[in-house]
Design a protein around this motif. Structure first.
Motif, PDB file in Angstrom:
ATOM      1  N   ALA A   1      29.009 -19.291 -95.686  1.00 56.87           N
ATOM      2  CA  ALA A   1      28.606 -20.424 -94.706  1.00 56.87           C
ATOM      3  C   ALA A   1      27.148 -20.079 -93.999  1.00 56.87           C
ATOM      4  O   ALA A   1      27.075 -19.126 -93.807  1.00 56.87           O
ATOM      5  CB  ALA A   1      29.785 -20.074 -93.851  1.00 56.87           C
ATOM      6  N   GLY A   2      26.802 -21.200 -93.814  1.00 56.14           N
ATOM      7  CA  GLY A   2      25.316 -21.115 -92.920  1.00 56.14           C
ATOM      8  C   GLY A   2      25.471 -22.261 -91.839  1.00 56.14           C
ATOM      9  O   GLY A   2      26.108 -23.456 -91.872  1.00 56.14           O
ATOM     10  N   GLY A   3      24.613 -22.047 -90.822  1.00 59.45           N
ATOM     11  CA  GLY A   3      24.609 -22.997 -89.827  1.00 59.45           C
ATOM     12  C   GLY A   3      23.472 -22.796 -89.006  1.00 59.45           C
ATOM     13  O   GLY A   3      22.363 -22.350 -89.331  1.00 59.45           O
ATOM     14  N   ILE A   4      23.638 -23.497 -87.670  1.00 53.14           N
ATOM     15  CA  ILE A   4      22.484 -23.351 -86.650  1.00 53.14           C
ATOM     16  C   ILE A   4      21.908 -22.281 -86.352  1.00 53.14           C
ATOM     17  O   ILE A   4      20.538 -22.030 -86.040  1.00 53.14           O
ATOM     18  CB  ILE A   4      22.795 -24.435 -85.617  1.00 53.14           C
ATOM     19  N   ASP A   5      22.651 -21.205 -86.415  1.00 54.02           N
ATOM     20  CA  ASP A   5      22.174 -19.678 -85.946  1.00 54.02           C
ATOM     21  C   ASP A   5      21.228 -19.094 -86.946  1.00 54.02           C
ATOM     22  O   ASP A   5      20.849 -18.111 -86.841  1.00 54.02           O
ATOM     23  CB  ASP A   5      23.331 -18.972 -85.482  1.00 54.02           C
ATOM     24  N   GLY A   6      21.242 -19.626 -88.298  1.00 54.78           N
ATOM     25  CA  GLY A   6      20.423 -19.107 -89.360  1.00 54.78           C
ATOM     26  C   GLY A   6      20.827 -17.945 -89.869  1.00 54.78           C
ATOM     27  O   GLY A   6      19.990 -16.978 -90.604  1.00 54.78           O
ATOM     28  N   VAL A   7      22.287 -17.802 -89.753  1.00 55.22           N
ATOM     29  CA  VAL A   7      22.826 -16.322 -90.574  1.00 55.22           C
ATOM     30  C   VAL A   7      23.587 -16.755 -91.471  1.00 55.22           C
ATOM     31  O   VAL A   7      24.417 -17.687 -91.318  1.00 55.22           O
ATOM     32  CB  VAL A   7      23.777 -15.564 -89.495  1.00 55.22           C
ATOM     33  N   LEU A   8      23.379 -16.076 -92.777  1.00 49.68           N
ATOM     34  CA  LEU A   8      24.178 -16.535 -93.901  1.00 49.68           C
ATOM     35  C   LEU A   8      25.499 -15.589 -94.067  1.00 49.68           C
ATOM     36  O   LEU A   8      25.391 -14.293 -93.587  1.00 49.68           O
ATOM     37  CB  LEU A   8      23.421 -16.194 -95.237  1.00 49.68           C
TER      38      LEU A   8
END
Length: 447
Positions: free
Chosen positions: A356-363
């Motif tokens: 999962a990935g999102g707005i915080d840039g962490v995979l």
């Protein structure tokens, strides 16, 4: 008296000289030496190349030796049902999934980034070594992930913007270029119309009577149908061959923000109101509507695991949920991020982990069965090397690093964790789009 060489003899010798040794001419001892340099993953691949290789590997017990080596290193290979001393009969698919998981959790992370577009793009789709990027720019581009060469470019109409695009899951991307034109299709949602691109860049648009609809927010395609999720809460099913709208399904769940299709044509939709709708094109009404009783927020992404009949959703509030479509109920729900989860993906036959990935840039690597975050990683700040390929694409190489669960993300610079707008999954690699000009390829190596 000298011996006169006939023309036939001379021709025969020249023919013999021109014959070069082939891989089939290698004897078992030489093959054994070559195979001894391979790790278990590559060795298992070799067993399915041909019968002679399989026989050599089996006779010399190379799999058992490699399994024993990995066992001593603390690996969970092979499965407990396989004896280290007995015949090594390995389920290749199961082994590949386990190796993929171990690479994500323990492997060294190498990242290659390049500027794929002159404008920002937010979406990417990957099939068998080729990558299609777009949404935001006036073109879509098809890339080779081996050479990072742009192989095809597909232009958009001047007056419309690309909202979403997709490939047929049953059609490899290679066929879009090298196989017959009947299978070389890219389907795009452009403005309020469906467009189709073929291998020569030729574009066709659905007839205005059939191809227009209220504002579309997302689209997915499995031959022979494309499904468009609309702002008015309808899912519209289009037949790619007749170029007609074959069905309109009213989900009653609010604007449809994401879609996932299954091979049996049942499809899932997520809405901005937080509802998951299960629909069947053979029926006018949804099969079921699922809603979380714990969290609020709209659904940003949804993916479906065909093997387990489980669906996974990510929300604007950072939650990831698992839904059992056999019981039409939720199995678990976890907040994995403090911010929006834009994309969730897993390998087609993987039943253990997803990313999962999102707005915080962490995979984040997440256990499919429990929702527990198993690993988190970001980019390192330092650029190790910069390469210029023959096609003039500049490749920036970085390392990835794992971060602990208790690390505060706000204290990490944004330049090493640009937002992740889309994820594409491959074996031991992840491709990410960042709503910027660059595309990143994360490779995970155990060696």
């Amino acid at each position: 008296m000298g011996i006169t060489e006939t023309g036939d003899e001379s021709s025969g010798r020249k023919t013999r000289r021109r014959i070069s040794p082939s891989i089939e001419s290698l004897d078992a001892d030489i093959l054994c030496i070559i195979f001894s340099f391979l790790d278990l993953f590559d060795l298992v691949h070799c067993t399915v190349v041909c019968n002679s290789w399989h026989a050599v590997i089996k006779k010399l017990k190379l799999l058992q030796a490699s399994c024993r080596k990995m066992h001593h290193l603390g690996s969970d290979f092979p499965s407990s049902s396989t004896s280290l001393d007995g015949p090594a009969e390995i389920d290749v698919e199961d082994f590949a999934m386990k190796h993929h998981k171990m690479a994500l959790l323990r492997g060294r992370i190498e990242i290659e980034r390049w500027e794929a577009h002159s404008n920002r793009v937010s979406q990417c789709r990957m099939k068998k070594g080729l990558l299609l990027t777009g949404v935001g720019d006036k073109v879509m581009r098809l890339w080779s992930l081996k050479s990072y060469k742009c192989m095809e470019e597909y232009s958009l109409p001047d007056a419309a913007s690309l909202i979403d695009f997709d490939f047929d899951e049953k059609t490899s991307v290679e066929s879009l270029i090298w196989i017959s034109e009947t299978t070389s299709i890219i389907v795009g949602l452009v403005g309020t119309r469906i467009s189709i691109w073929r291998r020569n860049g030729q574009r066709s648009i659905f007839p205005s009577r059939e191809g227009t609809f209220p504002k579309g927010l997302c689209m997915r395609y499995i031959d022979p149908e494309a499904v468009v999720g609309c702002e008015d809460g309808t899912a519209r099913v289009f037949d790619m061959y007749s170029k007609t709208c074959s069905q309109i399904i009213r989900t009653q769940g609010g604007p449809i923000t994401c879609l996932s299709l299954s091979e049996n044509q049942v499809f899932l939709s997520g809405s901005s109101l937080g509802r998951v709708t299960v629909s069947d094109p053979l029926l006018d009404q949804p099969v079921a509507t699922l809603k979380s009783t714990i969290t609020a927020g709209g659904i940003q992404t949804i993916c479906f695991n065909q093997g387990t009949n489980l669906a996974f959703t990510g929300t604007t509030g950072g939650y990831v949920s698992c839904w059992d479509l056999r019981k039409m109920g939720r199995l678990w729900e976890k907040r994995v991020s403090p911010n929006v989860v834009y994309s969730i993906q897993q390998l087609r036959n993987d039943t253990s982990v997803m990313v999962a990935g999102g707005i915080d840039g962490v995979l984040r690597v997440i256990d499919q069965n429990s929702g527990r975050v198993l690993s988190r990683f970001i980019m390192e700040d330092k650029v190790s090397t910069t390469l210029r390929r023959d096609n003039q694409v500049v490749i920036e190489k970085r390392r990835g690093k794992r971060v602990s669960q208790d690390m505060e993300m706000d204290k990490i610079e944004r330049k090493v964790r640009p937002q992740i707008s889309c994820i594409a999954m491959g074996m031991k690699k992840i491709v990410t789009a960042h709503n910027g000009k660059c595309i990143s390829v994360w490779r995970f190596n155990l060696s």
